[in-house]
Write an enzyme that holds these catalytic residues in place. Sequence first.
Site, short mmCIF file in Angstrom:
data_model
loop_
_atom_site.label_atom_id
_atom_site.label_comp_id
_atom_site.label_asym_id
_atom_site.label_seq_id
_atom_site.Cartn_x
_atom_site.Cartn_y
_atom_site.Cartn_z
N ASN A 9 0.84 -1.31 0.08
CA ASN A 9 0.02 0.16 0.34
C ASN A 9 0.96 1.16 0.12
O ASN A 9 1.58 1.64 1.17
CB ASN A 9 -1.02 0.01 1.10
CG ASN A 9 -1.65 1.38 1.29
OD1 ASN A 9 -1.81 2.12 0.48
ND2 ASN A 9 -2.19 1.44 2.53
N LYS A 11 -0.04 4.15 -0.17
CA LYS A 11 -0.58 5.16 0.38
C LYS A 11 -0.52 6.51 -0.45
O LYS A 11 -0.22 6.44 -1.75
CB LYS A 11 0.07 5.74 1.68
CG LYS A 11 -0.04 4.47 2.64
CD LYS A 11 0.06 4.94 4.17
CE LYS A 11 0.39 3.51 4.96
NZ LYS A 11 0.22 3.68 6.41
N HIS A 97 -9.53 0.90 5.20
CA HIS A 97 -8.16 1.13 5.77
C HIS A 97 -8.54 2.34 7.06
O HIS A 97 -9.27 2.95 6.93
CB HIS A 97 -7.51 1.76 4.87
CG HIS A 97 -6.00 1.61 5.36
ND1 HIS A 97 -5.26 2.64 6.22
CD2 HIS A 97 -4.96 0.77 5.14
CE1 HIS A 97 -4.14 2.52 6.59
NE2 HIS A 97 -3.89 1.19 5.88
N GLU A 99 -6.96 4.26 7.86
CA GLU A 99 -6.70 6.03 7.56
C GLU A 99 -8.02 6.56 7.09
O GLU A 99 -8.47 7.72 7.35
CB GLU A 99 -5.56 6.08 6.72
CG GLU A 99 -4.12 6.03 7.73
CD GLU A 99 -3.06 5.20 6.87
OE1 GLU A 99 -2.99 5.49 5.36
OE2 GLU A 99 -2.14 4.98 7.35
N GLU A 169 -5.08 -4.93 11.00
CA GLU A 169 -4.17 -4.02 10.83
C GLU A 169 -4.42 -3.04 12.33
O GLU A 169 -5.23 -2.22 12.32
CB GLU A 169 -4.30 -2.86 9.71
CG GLU A 169 -4.01 -3.63 8.20
CD GLU A 169 -3.33 -2.72 7.54
OE1 GLU A 169 -2.29 -2.93 7.03
OE2 GLU A 169 -3.93 -1.47 7.30
N GLY A 175 2.49 2.14 10.99
CA GLY A 175 3.41 3.31 10.47
C GLY A 175 4.13 3.86 11.78
O GLY A 175 4.71 4.65 11.75
N SER A 216 3.70 -2.03 10.39
CA SER A 216 5.14 -2.19 10.35
C SER A 216 5.95 -3.43 10.12
O SER A 216 6.79 -3.84 10.80
CB SER A 216 5.37 -1.48 11.89
OG SER A 216 4.97 -0.39 12.27
C1 PEP Z 1 -0.58 0.00 5.73
O1 PEP Z 1 -0.41 1.16 5.16
O2 PEP Z 1 -1.68 -0.68 5.88
C2 PEP Z 1 0.29 -0.35 6.85
C3 PEP Z 1 0.15 -1.30 7.47
O3 PEP Z 1 1.54 0.66 6.76
P1 PEP Z 1 2.95 0.38 7.69
O4 PEP Z 1 3.49 -0.86 6.88
O5 PEP Z 1 3.92 1.48 7.38
O6 PEP Z 1 2.70 0.16 9.07
#
Ligand code: PEP
Length: 258
Positions: A9, A11, A97, A99, A169, A175, A216
Amino acid sequence: MRTPILAGNWKMNTNLASATELVNAMKNDLSQLAANGNVHVVLCPPFPYLARVNELTRGTGIQVGAQNMYYELKGAFTGEVAPAMLVDFAEYVIIGHSERRQIFHESDEVVNKKIHAALANDLKPIVCCGEALETYENGETDVWVRGQIHAAMQGLSADQVRGLVIAYEPIWAIGTGKAATGAGANAVIGISIRGALADLYGEDVAQSVRVQYGGSVTAKNIDEFIVQPDIDGALVGGASLKADEFIAICRAGLKKNS
Ligand code: PEP
């Protein structure tokens, strides 16, 4: 057997030049991985670069996903993108997601509508769920995640559910550099996510759905997740923007069924 699925992803990152560069840097290795069919690899760039990434990956076995879509099919929804607009460029679409849920206030109801719209338009949803830090610290993860799964599955048939990918998640891990533990993520996926699916659709369906861990994930920690029995891959944010790192993460998917 569930085929592992590793998705990047991106983003709201990259521009046309760097998106092109990133795909070109990963293309050979990822296509070799994808070619044997033992691992599915998906790249999810921002909307404006979907066409380019689709063009660059055509015939490689690498698949493309969008990061979002709206549930209406067309009309006066300025700034939104309809599912049918994506099918020429993408096979998957990330829905719900954290976000989107937190920053853009997407409710469980909206997430459910988007899943229906994606499936009706031949897009494969990657449905995200996961708890905030406070929920985790209060020991309420199971109730929260089960609630999200129940709400997301409203009105879906067992056959439709079999075609979904779910991404667990935990928001506190996204992040932050503070990934969950393999065992911890496996427990939520096995007990809360597959448990909720089993309650709704039976054990057979619950065991057929692919569930990723996200939060992460790096080349260093992917092994910890991929060896877990209930984890079928990863949804990767930051680390998917580095070619070598994402290749290593996808390569770890091969360990899944070996
Ligand atoms: C994500 O964008 O869904 C995500 C898990 O980001 P990251 O791997 O940077 O934590």
